[in-house]
Design an enzyme around this catalytic site. Sequence first.
Site, mmCIF file in Angstrom:
data_model
loop_
_atom_site.group_PDB
_atom_site.id
_atom_site.type_symbol
_atom_site.label_atom_id
_atom_site.label_comp_id
_atom_site.label_asym_id
_atom_site.label_seq_id
_atom_site.Cartn_x
_atom_site.Cartn_y
_atom_site.Cartn_z
ATOM 1 N N GLY A 195 0.778 -1.235 0.000
ATOM 2 C CA GLY A 195 0.000 0.000 0.000
ATOM 3 C C GLY A 195 0.803 1.275 0.000
ATOM 4 O O GLY A 195 0.597 2.131 0.853
ATOM 5 N N GLY A 221 -4.180 -4.741 -4.883
ATOM 6 C CA GLY A 221 -4.645 -4.924 -6.251
ATOM 7 C C GLY A 221 -4.252 -6.258 -6.848
ATOM 8 O O GLY A 221 -4.922 -6.763 -7.751
ATOM 9 N N ARG A 264 6.161 -6.136 -9.845
ATOM 10 C CA ARG A 264 4.918 -6.536 -9.176
ATOM 11 C C ARG A 264 4.161 -7.562 -10.008
ATOM 12 O O ARG A 264 3.619 -8.533 -9.476
ATOM 13 C CB ARG A 264 4.033 -5.315 -8.917
ATOM 14 N N SER A 289 -2.422 2.424 -6.169
ATOM 15 C CA SER A 289 -2.274 3.046 -4.842
ATOM 16 C C SER A 289 -2.479 4.553 -4.926
ATOM 17 O O SER A 289 -1.661 5.350 -4.463
ATOM 18 C CB SER A 289 -0.892 2.711 -4.260
ATOM 19 N N CYS A 320 -11.768 -16.162 5.255
ATOM 20 C CA CYS A 320 -13.121 -16.455 4.793
ATOM 21 C C CYS A 320 -14.085 -15.482 5.450
ATOM 22 O O CYS A 320 -13.969 -15.187 6.633
ATOM 23 C CB CYS A 320 -13.522 -17.908 5.021
#
Length: 557
Positions: free
Chosen positions: A52, A178, A201, A265, A410
Amino acid sequence: MSNPRHNEREVRSPRGDELNAKSWLTEAPLRMLMNNLDPDVAERPHELVVYGGIGRAARTWDDFDKIVATLKTLNEDETLLVQSGKPVGVFRTHKDAPRVLIANSNLVPHWATWDHFNELDKKGLAMYGQMTAGSWIYIGAQGIVQGTYETFVEAGRQHYDGNLKGKWILTGGLGGMGGAQPLAAVMAGACCLAVECDETRADFRLRTRYVDEKTHSLDEALAKIDEWTKAGEAKSIALIGNAAEIYPELVKRGVRPDIVTDQTSAHDPVHGYLPIGWTVAEWRAKQESDPKGVAKAARASMKVQVQAMLDFWNAGIPTVDYGNNIRQMALEEGLENAFDFPGFVPAYIRPLFCRGVGPFRWAALSGDPEDIAKTDAKVKELLPDNKHLHNWLDMAKERIEFQGLPARICWVGLGDRHRLGLAFNEMVRNGELKAPIVIGRDHLDSGSVASPNRETEAMKDGSDAVSDWPLLNALLNTASGATWVSLHHGGGVGMGFSQHSGMVICCDGTEDADQRIGRVLWNDPATGVMRHADAGYDIALDWAKQQGLRLPAILGN
């Protein structure tokens, strides 16, 4: 002069059942802090950056070392205080109190701007904690996969009769958050074209099977998408490029994705968004030499991208902001209708929040993937009728590569979280699991965040900006006995736009832990039901009554 935030060492969490601290309640935060900086987990671990933009696990490497040393010697009746990544104090409390209390990036509202924060950051007086970076419960891209999957599935229900086969999603950004999008899209049955400016990335997502292919050519990317959608295949491709350049080009060509979003970001104009026409190397260099110039160019580029997203929206294509505050940046640049398309929470997720359903996650401190397999089976056993959740767990087992300590996420809510936590604790107690489990969540949850451009956008009663709720959530989790509790500012959407809290609880197999787990994992999601009931949502009001919550000014009980 050496950079206190740069060190070439490699950090990995200990595994197994041997303690490095005095108890599992201090071993747990020690391992999860180190896990956040595992090179298989963090984006730039040598700089303490987890994800981030500049979301860090500790302020400096010296602070990291001091946190580790303190956790190793902390007694069972002591609590460590961490102020923006710096271990500032140890105080005597009691056995059921949190072992660590964390406050990251918090600023008095009038001063809560990136410019002021960056000044403090440069002086070594602050640290940006994002959400789970500075609260030591980041589990890699998996942490956001199911939430993204749930979002895409709901979008499919609303717009395409529940079937995303032959459809494709356009998005941007393959960072720590992302990076979940291509895999989530494929799991939901769709194809995905993800634009990413930093090739390293994209390569990381390829290695971990979060994206299927990579290209530098827009034409090739579109050809692949066309091939896959016509064949009814669900596959993903990363396009190396700048979203602010690619999105307008797609509009110009008349290309029609089936869903459009973005998870660059953009919340951090200096460190998170590549300006149009710049190379990544030039961008990185100018972040240090001319941060204000970078921010100015980035904001102008965001405006261009948001205009393209508006063009898609106006063409009848479902388009959502995925919580990075890019619409706000464009609005501040003069794009008056930037908020014409909605954020993902009011569009798709809020009904889940009304029942306290959100990103419940756990990690196996043993480091053994078999412990996660056993807990997956336990979830299915305890929630036999939730076939959607069973399907998620099956897909996760097949598709998700663990990063660092094995972990699972979950989405479950009030009434189920405490049952799962108590069952996991029993599994530790009877030796089914090789070591304790930690249970936490993202700060993106139903009762733990105030973020008017994301989680609390367009609240029914207009209470979008009221931040009492995450403060109450943090206080209640502290009183309930969570193992560590965090209170942050600016995560997800940037300085001045959010306040949020987190908690983690350790299932160490003891009967004392049963009591703490029962309190924390009931009270934490209950604050989300309370918050949405107070705002007047019928689903939350009904669920609060069904679960027997006592809400005097809301239910009159």
